[in-house]
Design a protein around this motif. Structure first.
Motif, PDB file in Angstrom:
ATOM      1  N   VAL A   1      27.454 -44.816  29.386  1.00  0.00           N
ATOM      2  CA  VAL A   1      26.931 -44.057  30.434  1.00  0.00           C
ATOM      3  C   VAL A   1      25.645 -43.396  30.122  1.00  0.00           C
ATOM      4  O   VAL A   1      24.781 -43.288  30.730  1.00  0.00           O
ATOM      5  CB  VAL A   1      27.822 -43.393  31.257  1.00  0.00           C
ATOM      6  CG1 VAL A   1      27.407 -42.393  32.315  1.00  0.00           C
ATOM      7  CG2 VAL A   1      29.178 -44.153  31.819  1.00  0.00           C
ATOM      8  N   GLU A   2      25.793 -42.677  29.061  1.00  0.00           N
ATOM      9  CA  GLU A   2      24.962 -41.952  28.697  1.00  0.00           C
ATOM     10  C   GLU A   2      23.413 -42.735  28.262  1.00  0.00           C
ATOM     11  O   GLU A   2      22.396 -42.461  28.476  1.00  0.00           O
ATOM     12  CB  GLU A   2      25.104 -40.980  27.356  1.00  0.00           C
ATOM     13  CG  GLU A   2      24.038 -40.055  26.936  1.00  0.00           C
ATOM     14  CD  GLU A   2      23.748 -39.110  27.871  1.00  0.00           C
ATOM     15  OE1 GLU A   2      22.473 -38.683  27.594  1.00  0.00           O
ATOM     16  OE2 GLU A   2      24.157 -38.743  28.727  1.00  0.00           O
ATOM     17  N   VAL A   3      23.887 -44.044  27.625  1.00  0.00           N
ATOM     18  CA  VAL A   3      22.731 -44.932  27.305  1.00  0.00           C
ATOM     19  C   VAL A   3      22.056 -45.454  28.523  1.00  0.00           C
ATOM     20  O   VAL A   3      20.799 -45.663  28.315  1.00  0.00           O
ATOM     21  CB  VAL A   3      23.401 -46.244  26.702  1.00  0.00           C
ATOM     22  CG1 VAL A   3      22.756 -47.403  26.469  1.00  0.00           C
ATOM     23  CG2 VAL A   3      24.055 -45.842  25.249  1.00  0.00           C
ATOM     24  N   ARG A   4      22.644 -45.732  29.672  1.00  0.00           N
ATOM     25  CA  ARG A   4      22.316 -46.330  30.568  1.00  0.00           C
ATOM     26  C   ARG A   4      21.289 -45.148  31.394  1.00  0.00           C
ATOM     27  O   ARG A   4      20.507 -45.384  32.226  1.00  0.00           O
ATOM     28  CB  ARG A   4      23.291 -46.696  31.719  1.00  0.00           C
ATOM     29  CG  ARG A   4      23.758 -48.002  31.079  1.00  0.00           C
ATOM     30  CD  ARG A   4      25.148 -48.278  32.003  1.00  0.00           C
ATOM     31  NE  ARG A   4      25.953 -49.288  31.269  1.00  0.00           N
ATOM     32  CZ  ARG A   4      27.016 -49.478  31.344  1.00  0.00           C
ATOM     33  NH1 ARG A   4      28.004 -48.444  31.996  1.00  0.00           N
ATOM     34  NH2 ARG A   4      27.704 -49.987  30.517  1.00  0.00           N
TER      35      ARG A   4
ATOM     36  N   ILE B   1      18.621 -58.409  27.328  1.00  0.00           N
ATOM     37  CA  ILE B   1      18.240 -57.033  27.856  1.00  0.00           C
ATOM     38  C   ILE B   1      19.637 -56.305  28.477  1.00  0.00           C
ATOM     39  O   ILE B   1      19.536 -54.864  28.446  1.00  0.00           O
ATOM     40  CB  ILE B   1      17.256 -57.125  28.880  1.00  0.00           C
ATOM     41  CG1 ILE B   1      17.615 -57.774  30.181  1.00  0.00           C
ATOM     42  CG2 ILE B   1      15.853 -57.654  28.526  1.00  0.00           C
ATOM     43  CD1 ILE B   1      16.677 -57.589  31.148  1.00  0.00           C
ATOM     44  N   ARG B   2      20.748 -57.033  28.883  1.00  0.00           N
ATOM     45  CA  ARG B   2      21.712 -56.318  29.213  1.00  0.00           C
ATOM     46  C   ARG B   2      22.554 -55.786  27.763  1.00  0.00           C
ATOM     47  O   ARG B   2      23.435 -55.011  28.154  1.00  0.00           O
ATOM     48  CB  ARG B   2      22.558 -57.429  29.745  1.00  0.00           C
ATOM     49  CG  ARG B   2      22.341 -57.644  31.258  1.00  0.00           C
ATOM     50  CD  ARG B   2      22.844 -58.873  31.754  1.00  0.00           C
ATOM     51  NE  ARG B   2      22.458 -58.975  33.223  1.00  0.00           N
ATOM     52  CZ  ARG B   2      22.990 -58.629  34.572  1.00  0.00           C
ATOM     53  NH1 ARG B   2      24.146 -57.956  34.274  1.00  0.00           N
ATOM     54  NH2 ARG B   2      22.441 -58.759  35.515  1.00  0.00           N
ATOM     55  N   CYS B   3      22.156 -56.309  26.618  1.00  0.00           N
ATOM     56  CA  CYS B   3      22.621 -55.569  25.557  1.00  0.00           C
ATOM     57  C   CYS B   3      22.038 -54.037  25.218  1.00  0.00           C
ATOM     58  O   CYS B   3      22.633 -53.203  24.770  1.00  0.00           O
ATOM     59  CB  CYS B   3      22.245 -56.393  24.302  1.00  0.00           C
ATOM     60  SG  CYS B   3      23.462 -57.756  23.997  1.00  0.00           S
ATOM     61  N   PHE B   4      20.914 -53.889  25.825  1.00  0.00           N
ATOM     62  CA  PHE B   4      20.209 -52.812  25.583  1.00  0.00           C
ATOM     63  C   PHE B   4      20.782 -51.509  26.441  1.00  0.00           C
ATOM     64  O   PHE B   4      20.459 -50.448  25.742  1.00  0.00           O
ATOM     65  CB  PHE B   4      18.805 -52.887  25.738  1.00  0.00           C
ATOM     66  CG  PHE B   4      17.888 -54.118  25.003  1.00  0.00           C
ATOM     67  CD1 PHE B   4      18.661 -54.469  23.835  1.00  0.00           C
ATOM     68  CD2 PHE B   4      16.898 -54.525  25.237  1.00  0.00           C
ATOM     69  CE1 PHE B   4      17.927 -55.312  23.172  1.00  0.00           C
ATOM     70  CE2 PHE B   4      16.201 -55.458  24.827  1.00  0.00           C
ATOM     71  CZ  PHE B   4      16.831 -55.985  23.556  1.00  0.00           C
TER      72      PHE B   4
ATOM     73  N   LEU C   1      15.686 -40.526  36.641  1.00  0.00           N
ATOM     74  CA  LEU C   1      16.604 -40.442  35.477  1.00  0.00           C
ATOM     75  C   LEU C   1      15.761 -39.982  34.227  1.00  0.00           C
ATOM     76  O   LEU C   1      16.305 -39.592  33.448  1.00  0.00           O
ATOM     77  CB  LEU C   1      17.670 -41.440  35.305  1.00  0.00           C
ATOM     78  CG  LEU C   1      18.349 -41.693  36.631  1.00  0.00           C
ATOM     79  CD1 LEU C   1      19.618 -42.709  36.020  1.00  0.00           C
ATOM     80  CD2 LEU C   1      18.968 -40.795  37.087  1.00  0.00           C
ATOM     81  N   LYS C   2      14.575 -40.162  34.291  1.00  0.00           N
ATOM     82  CA  LYS C   2      13.538 -39.898  33.193  1.00  0.00           C
ATOM     83  C   LYS C   2      13.988 -40.683  32.012  1.00  0.00           C
ATOM     84  O   LYS C   2      14.243 -40.124  30.855  1.00  0.00           O
ATOM     85  CB  LYS C   2      13.605 -38.403  32.938  1.00  0.00           C
ATOM     86  CG  LYS C   2      13.382 -37.332  34.228  1.00  0.00           C
ATOM     87  CD  LYS C   2      13.482 -35.871  33.851  1.00  0.00           C
ATOM     88  CE  LYS C   2      13.023 -35.172  35.054  1.00  0.00           C
ATOM     89  NZ  LYS C   2      13.367 -33.609  34.686  1.00  0.00           N
ATOM     90  N   PRO C   3      14.171 -41.986  32.149  1.00  0.00           N
ATOM     91  CA  PRO C   3      14.463 -42.877  31.023  1.00  0.00           C
ATOM     92  C   PRO C   3      13.215 -42.974  29.939  1.00  0.00           C
ATOM     93  O   PRO C   3      11.985 -42.532  30.375  1.00  0.00           O
ATOM     94  CB  PRO C   3      14.809 -44.080  31.821  1.00  0.00           C
ATOM     95  CG  PRO C   3      13.753 -44.146  32.886  1.00  0.00           C
ATOM     96  CD  PRO C   3      13.895 -42.557  33.398  1.00  0.00           C
ATOM     97  N   ASP C   4      13.655 -43.423  28.849  1.00  0.00           N
ATOM     98  CA  ASP C   4      12.652 -43.791  28.027  1.00  0.00           C
ATOM     99  C   ASP C   4      12.133 -45.372  28.007  1.00  0.00           C
ATOM    100  O   ASP C   4      10.964 -45.486  27.893  1.00  0.00           O
ATOM    101  CB  ASP C   4      13.273 -43.760  26.577  1.00  0.00           C
ATOM    102  CG  ASP C   4      13.151 -42.370  25.880  1.00  0.00           C
ATOM    103  OD1 ASP C   4      12.246 -41.321  26.259  1.00  0.00           O
ATOM    104  OD2 ASP C   4      13.754 -41.916  25.095  1.00  0.00           O
ATOM    105  N   ILE C   5      13.208 -46.038  28.474  1.00  0.00           N
ATOM    106  CA  ILE C   5      12.924 -47.377  28.494  1.00  0.00           C
ATOM    107  C   ILE C   5      13.278 -47.816  29.925  1.00  0.00           C
ATOM    108  O   ILE C   5      14.299 -47.571  30.423  1.00  0.00           O
ATOM    109  CB  ILE C   5      13.951 -48.246  27.605  1.00  0.00           C
ATOM    110  CG1 ILE C   5      13.288 -47.691  26.077  1.00  0.00           C
ATOM    111  CG2 ILE C   5      13.635 -49.755  27.697  1.00  0.00           C
ATOM    112  CD1 ILE C   5      14.416 -48.400  25.021  1.00  0.00           C
ATOM    113  N   ILE C   6      12.530 -49.051  30.536  1.00  0.00           N
ATOM    114  CA  ILE C   6      13.126 -49.458  31.634  1.00  0.00           C
ATOM    115  C   ILE C   6      13.065 -50.868  31.635  1.00  0.00           C
ATOM    116  O   ILE C   6      12.096 -51.617  31.324  1.00  0.00           O
ATOM    117  CB  ILE C   6      11.812 -49.191  33.020  1.00  0.00           C
ATOM    118  CG1 ILE C   6      11.725 -47.661  33.224  1.00  0.00           C
ATOM    119  CG2 ILE C   6      12.290 -49.789  34.202  1.00  0.00           C
ATOM    120  CD1 ILE C   6      10.825 -47.308  34.326  1.00  0.00           C
TER     121      ILE C   6
END
Length: 276
Positions: A99-102, A65-68, A180-185
């Motif tokens: 940073v944008e990925v996160r 998951i730290r790859c994601f 941050l309104k992410p898609d994935i948590i």
């Protein structure tokens, strides 16, 4: 390095589900220096579903998951091969900003880690530095409402986030992620340090959150996986030719299949408590 485990084709085989995938990996392997940590993982993660990663210690669940969200980038010796595809882009492409990925793929850790700031600023600070320009009062309230914490803290928003109980701290960290309104948590054993009542609260929250987010959770608690997850992936670990242990995917399917009718003998042994 080639796989030494007895199921070389299982981890490499891409699993497909009817639900469209928000994220998928293609032949993903992770190395620390010359040592293989995770071998050749290909799998889809369904949108707005909860996927649990289970398996014994050292099988690469947290490494995966730290790859994601590119957290493995912070380890100098870490090297990733293969692809992680999100929104049709390889997250390890040369032009991708970690940073944008996160911002789009949030993370909640095993131990609650609020900022040493007020409850309000725990939400607002991260939103500001990520460029979110919403009305901050509304964002803070909405985020705390989403995790069921608003009524408990609305009269003490200026209090330090570190003053909260363990379960409240973890919900604050989840609120910080959803702000941050992410898609994935991503959740790395989010209830392992909590008491049973707080654990139950977090599990109910996770199920509520899947209405708006795709969730990937690492857990050592198999009962927790059966309670919250729609899909479950079982990982195992083996010793490599160089003497270190590495992880690989054994089986991935709907949770009821993994626990009630697994196709692999190793999965059946693990979920029945015969090893691990």
């Amino acid at each position: 390095m080639s796989s030494a485990h007895s199921l070389p084709n299982t981890s490499a085989k891409k699993q497909s589900f009817d639900t469209d995938a928000i994220l998928h990996t293609e032949n993903l392997s992770v190395y620390y220096g010359d040592f293989l940590a995770l071998d050749n993982v290909s799998m889809d993660f369904p949108r707005k579903q909860i996927t649990a990663l289970i398996g014994p210690s050292g099988c690469g669940k947290s490494t995966l998951i730290r790859c994601f969200n590119r957290l493995n980038d912070l380890i100098d010796t870490c090297r990733v091969k293969g692809k992680v595809i999100y929104r049709d882009k390889n997250l390890y492409g040369s032009k991708v900003d970690p940073v944008e990925v996160r911002r789009h793929i949030g993370m909640v850790f095993q131990k609650p880690n609020p900022f040493p700031k007020s409850i309000y600023e725990n939400i607002a600070y991260g939103a500001r530095i990520n460029g979110i320009e919403d009305d901050m009062d509304e964002l803070v309230e909405r985020s705390l409402q989403q995790v069921g914490l608003w009524d408990e803290v609305k009269d003490k928003l200026d209090s330090n986030g570190l003053s909260l109980s363990g379960g409240q701290k973890q919900r604050l960290c989840i609120a910080r992620a959803v702000a941050l309104k992410p898609d994935i948590i991503l959740m790395d054993e989010p209830a392992s340090s909590l008491d049973p009542i707080s654990t139950s609260t977090i599990e109910s929250l996770i199920q509520d959150l899947k209405e708006n987010y795709s969730i990937i959770i690492v857990t050592h608690n198999m009962q927790q996986a059966t309670r919250v997850a729609d899909y479950t992936a079982f990982f195992n670990a083996e010793e490599s030719e160089k003497g270190n242990r590495y992880g690989y995917l054994v089986e991935y399917d709907k949770t009821e299949v993994i626990f009630n009718n697994p196709q692999e003998k190793m999965t059946k042994k693990y979920v029945s408590g015969r090893f691990g």
